[in-house]
Design an enzyme around this catalytic site. Sequence first.
Site, short mmCIF file in Angstrom:
data_model
loop_
_atom_site.label_atom_id
_atom_site.label_comp_id
_atom_site.label_asym_id
_atom_site.label_seq_id
_atom_site.Cartn_x
_atom_site.Cartn_y
_atom_site.Cartn_z
N GLU A 1 1.03 -1.25 0.23
CA GLU A 1 0.09 0.17 -0.01
C GLU A 1 0.51 1.47 -0.17
O GLU A 1 0.30 2.58 1.30
CB GLU A 1 -0.96 0.28 1.36
CG GLU A 1 -1.72 -0.95 1.48
CD GLU A 1 -3.14 -0.99 2.60
OE1 GLU A 1 -3.75 -1.49 2.59
OE2 GLU A 1 -2.22 -0.90 3.77
C1 NGO Z 1 -3.66 -4.43 4.74
C2 NGO Z 1 -2.91 -3.51 5.22
C3 NGO Z 1 -2.46 -3.06 6.80
C4 NGO Z 1 -3.93 -3.21 7.31
C5 NGO Z 1 -4.63 -4.90 7.38
C6 NGO Z 1 -5.73 -4.50 7.85
C7 NGO Z 1 -2.20 -5.48 4.61
C8 NGO Z 1 -0.92 -6.52 3.83
N1 NGO Z 1 -1.71 -4.12 4.54
O1 NGO Z 1 -3.11 -6.01 4.85
O2 NGO Z 1 -2.04 -2.25 6.80
O3 NGO Z 1 -3.06 -3.12 9.12
O4 NGO Z 1 -4.79 -4.86 5.90
O5 NGO Z 1 -6.55 -5.67 8.07
#
Ligand code: NGO
Length: 488
Positions: free
Chosen positions: A304
């Site tokens: 992300e």
């Molecule tokens: C995503 C995000 C995290 C969040 C999570 C919550 C990934 C790999 N990046 O998973 O920052 O905490 O969802 O479910």
Amino acid sequence: MNNLIPLPVSVKPSDGVFTLSATTQIRVEPGRAEIAAIGQYLADRLTPATGYTLPIVTAPGAPAPGHIRLTTAEGDSTLGDEGYELTVSPQDVTLAAYQPAGLCRAVQTLRQLLPPAIESTTRQAGPWTIPAGAIRDYPRFGWRGFMLDVARHFFSVQTVKRCLDLMAYYKMNILHLHLTDDQGWRIAINLWPGLAAHGGRTEVGGGPGGYYSQAEYADLVAYAQSRYITLVPEFDLPGHTNAALAAYPQLTRDEVAPPLYTGTEVGFSSLCVDKDVTLVFMDDVIEELAALTPGPYIHIGGDEAAATPKADYIRFIEEVQAIVEAQGKTAIGWEEIAQARLLPTTVVQLWNASQAATLASRGGKVILSPAGHTYLDMKYDADTPLGQNWAGNVSVRAAYDWAPEHVVEGLAESNILGIEAPLWTETIQTMADIDFMVFPRLLGLAEVGWSPAAGRGWDEYKYRLASHRPRLEALRVNYYPASDVPWP
Ligand code: NGO
């Protein structure tokens, strides 16, 4: 013998029982301190409920009847490093494995063959019988992981050790610690002391946060090793870095320190990846993490990174995997890193299947954490008081009833390193909260990772899981009594 989790490869019951008594000895081969330590680990698990202090006996010669014997000399190498054979007769018990790790897994099977009260912290009546029979067992996957996010909320060394103890009971072998994120930096880095000192000062909701000193982290590594669990540290970058940027504004583009962050939105922070100082920072941090890590892996995050321009992101991931490699370690990153040109050894961790086609064609190793089955921060159902639901609800059944080989079409099973269940902690604040979200889903995930695909199924598993209720209670686990499980 029918209630083991994870389900062993082969179980052959026979007649009679072995009864543990105050005179039972634990026999180990002479001159093998590591095996004696596993024997002591077993003895320590048995003492509180039985009141027996079982001696570890290393003297050669014919063992006295009524012993439990641990051996690697007689281990079968074809069962691999974690495989074992456990043979129980009315006279004695033998745990044989090719490697000490296999003995540690066998010890967990032995514990589960004893009555549930064996896990009690106070003395119980017994009798302490173990059904006779022979088990041959080894894991399907070499990576059976649990991830704890200690960045969104910080958790003490004691809490992490308790997670390690419970993981070990279900034969999981990887603890991935998500050590850094926007809300907190949780490990002391000597060359950049502000990371933990300033970046570790708070957490989601504005609580006190915290961080591990390097000595505390080393203690966790050793504790995990004594249970044959590998600790995998994650330093999430180039996004998810607000805590680091708040401590060292020279890592940002405009050199203005952002305030510490206690919310839960993602995708707003980024290291400024084209500055020389950023690569110096990366080198320093990865060098210190590598020095604290006897295991082969360093996780570099990579998820992300919405605030990093794509071309910069790709170049940066390629640079960072080279830094990890130069430290003699293998890089792991969340699935987004598959957009970069990866080294053949770099491992990709799937979570949202955004890069599925690349993963299938690339040929490298993959860890499967499909959110709809493995994300332990997802609610069980609409009424679950904790957790999130962006990936839907993850019922106890959904965490169990899935096939790793079907997650990515075209991905060879030989490229599946294994599975991992992450607990993200935006909504998780206490050990009781951790328990509630992790148990009983972790038991099913442990079985998905360990047991052969043929021969396991929800309709049978749900009764086996239900039989673990008194064990979880004796272990004082605050499990969620899910309505899809036929609890006794
Ligand atoms: C995503 C995000 C995290 C969040 C999570 C919550 C990934 C790999 N990046 O998973 O920052 O905490 O969802 O479910």
